[in-house]
Motif scaffolding. Structure first.
Motif, mmCIF file in Angstrom:
data_model
loop_
_atom_site.group_PDB
_atom_site.id
_atom_site.type_symbol
_atom_site.label_atom_id
_atom_site.label_comp_id
_atom_site.label_asym_id
_atom_site.label_seq_id
_atom_site.Cartn_x
_atom_site.Cartn_y
_atom_site.Cartn_z
ATOM 1 N N HIS A 32 -4.964 1.249 -23.696
ATOM 2 C CA HIS A 32 -5.735 2.366 -23.136
ATOM 3 C C HIS A 32 -6.476 1.938 -21.875
ATOM 4 N N GLU A 33 -7.076 0.768 -21.917
ATOM 5 C CA GLU A 33 -7.795 0.262 -20.750
ATOM 6 C C GLU A 33 -6.838 0.005 -19.578
ATOM 7 N N ALA A 34 -5.696 -0.573 -19.871
ATOM 8 C CA ALA A 34 -4.706 -0.841 -18.818
ATOM 9 C C ALA A 34 -4.182 0.466 -18.233
ATOM 10 N N GLN A 35 -3.966 1.447 -19.077
ATOM 11 C CA GLN A 35 -3.484 2.742 -18.609
ATOM 12 C C GLN A 35 -4.497 3.395 -17.672
ATOM 13 N N ARG A 36 -5.775 3.337 -18.042
ATOM 14 C CA ARG A 36 -6.819 3.923 -17.196
ATOM 15 C C ARG A 36 -6.906 3.191 -15.854
ATOM 16 N N SER A 37 -6.780 1.892 -15.877
ATOM 17 C CA SER A 37 -6.811 1.117 -14.632
ATOM 18 C C SER A 37 -5.607 1.435 -13.760
ATOM 19 N N TYR A 38 -4.449 1.576 -14.391
ATOM 20 C CA TYR A 38 -3.237 1.926 -13.655
ATOM 21 C C TYR A 38 -3.417 3.292 -12.992
ATOM 22 N N GLU A 39 -3.928 4.255 -13.757
ATOM 23 C CA GLU A 39 -4.143 5.606 -13.233
ATOM 24 C C GLU A 39 -5.150 5.607 -12.082
ATOM 25 N N ALA A 40 -6.195 4.800 -12.175
ATOM 26 C CA ALA A 40 -7.192 4.717 -11.104
ATOM 27 C C ALA A 40 -6.553 4.185 -9.820
ATOM 28 N N ASN A 41 -5.699 3.174 -9.952
ATOM 29 C CA ASN A 41 -5.011 2.639 -8.774
ATOM 30 C C ASN A 41 -4.035 3.648 -8.197
ATOM 31 N N LEU A 42 -3.341 4.378 -9.062
ATOM 32 C CA LEU A 42 -2.416 5.407 -8.605
ATOM 33 C C LEU A 42 -3.176 6.509 -7.869
ATOM 34 N N ASN A 43 -4.309 6.905 -8.409
ATOM 35 C CA ASN A 43 -5.135 7.929 -7.773
ATOM 36 C C ASN A 43 -5.598 7.470 -6.390
ATOM 37 N N THR A 44 -5.978 6.203 -6.286
ATOM 38 C CA THR A 44 -6.385 5.648 -4.993
ATOM 39 C C THR A 44 -5.239 5.720 -3.997
ATOM 40 N N MET A 45 -4.034 5.408 -4.441
ATOM 41 C CA MET A 45 -2.873 5.489 -3.547
ATOM 42 C C MET A 45 -2.619 6.921 -3.096
ATOM 43 N N GLN A 46 -2.739 7.861 -4.010
ATOM 44 C CA GLN A 46 -2.504 9.265 -3.666
ATOM 45 C C GLN A 46 -3.543 9.774 -2.676
ATOM 46 N N ILE A 47 -4.798 9.401 -2.861
ATOM 47 C CA ILE A 47 -5.857 9.813 -1.933
ATOM 48 C C ILE A 47 -5.631 9.183 -0.563
ATOM 49 N N THR A 48 -5.244 7.918 -0.555
ATOM 50 C CA THR A 48 -4.973 7.233 0.716
ATOM 51 C C THR A 48 -3.824 7.902 1.446
ATOM 52 N N ARG A 49 -2.776 8.234 0.715
ATOM 53 C CA ARG A 49 -1.626 8.919 1.331
ATOM 54 C C ARG A 49 -2.048 10.269 1.896
ATOM 55 N N SER A 50 -2.876 10.982 1.157
ATOM 56 C CA SER A 50 -3.372 12.283 1.616
ATOM 57 C C SER A 50 -4.204 12.133 2.891
ATOM 58 N N MET A 51 -5.058 11.122 2.933
ATOM 59 C CA MET A 51 -5.865 10.872 4.130
ATOM 60 C C MET A 51 -4.985 10.518 5.318
ATOM 61 N N LEU A 52 -3.967 9.723 5.087
ATOM 62 C CA LEU A 52 -3.042 9.345 6.150
ATOM 63 C C LEU A 52 -2.307 10.564 6.674
ATOM 64 N N THR A 53 -1.859 11.427 5.782
ATOM 65 C CA THR A 53 -1.155 12.656 6.176
ATOM 66 C C THR A 53 -2.071 13.550 7.016
ATOM 67 N N ARG A 54 -3.324 13.689 6.591
ATOM 68 C CA ARG A 54 -4.285 14.503 7.349
ATOM 69 C C ARG A 54 -4.530 13.914 8.729
ATOM 70 N N THR A 55 -4.627 12.602 8.809
ATOM 71 C CA THR A 55 -4.848 11.935 10.085
ATOM 72 C C THR A 55 -3.684 12.184 11.018
ATOM 73 N N ILE A 56 -2.468 12.087 10.503
ATOM 74 C CA ILE A 56 -1.272 12.334 11.336
ATOM 75 C C ILE A 56 -1.254 13.787 11.797
ATOM 76 N N ASN A 57 -1.609 14.710 10.909
ATOM 77 C CA ASN A 57 -1.626 16.129 11.282
ATOM 78 C C ASN A 57 -2.667 16.420 12.363
ATOM 79 N N LEU A 58 -3.792 15.724 12.315
ATOM 80 C CA LEU A 58 -4.820 15.911 13.353
ATOM 81 C C LEU A 58 -4.352 15.397 14.705
ATOM 82 N N MET A 59 -3.480 14.423 14.703
ATOM 83 C CA MET A 59 -3.006 13.818 15.951
ATOM 84 C C MET A 59 -1.924 14.662 16.618
ATOM 85 N N LYS A 60 -1.400 15.638 15.922
ATOM 86 C CA LYS A 60 -0.322 16.467 16.484
ATOM 87 C C LYS A 60 -0.850 17.419 17.528
#
Length: 135
Positions: free
Chosen positions: A107-135
């Motif tokens: 359970h602890e490992a699963q929660r840690s995995y999910e937290a890291n996955l969430n961080t990746m998804q947020i980072t990807r979203s921020m990167l996408t927004r940054t690219i869209n602002l540069m257009k």
């Protein structure tokens, strides 16, 4: 720190937690695995430890597997004189695996995995927004 650093840190955390889940699953699968000959040792619980790793190029730390070891907790015994691994007194050494400990670890490992996955998804979203602002 840039977006790729954040993704690398999260990816290293996900790899570490995936290995932790694998070790816990192996322990659970072998919680009843005894020896096959009289007095033989049963399955010994595996443990996992992590270490911090430094990416010298970026200066960013991540996580990696330091060691997969064995829990040296003594084996409990169970009286079963008909078992092939029973000693002269009819005692069988049982694995030092606690299902409760392994389930909590998963359970602890699963929660840690999910937290890291969430961080990746947020980072990807921020990167996408940054690219869209540069257009």
């Amino acid at each position: 720190m840039d977006f790729s650093d954040t993704m690398g840190i999260s990816a290293s955390g996900m790899r570490a937690q995936a290995k932790r889940l694998q070790v816990a699953a192996e322990n659970l699968a072998n919680q009843e695995t005894t020896g096959t000959t009289a007095g033989a040792d049963p399955y010994r619980r595996k443990t996992i430890t992590f270490k911090e790793t430094l990416n010298r190029t970026s200066g960013v730390s991540g996580v990696d597997i330091k060691e997969i070891g064995q829990d040296q907790t003594p084996f409990e015994t169970k009286y079963d004189p008909s078992h092939p691994a029973a000693d002269a007194n009819g005692l069988v050494k049982m694995p030092n695996v606690s299902a409760m400990v392994e389930i909590l670890d998963t359970h602890e490992a699963q929660r840690s995995y999910e937290a890291n996955l969430n961080t990746m998804q947020i980072t990807r979203s921020m990167l996408t927004r940054t690219i869209n602002l540069m257009k």
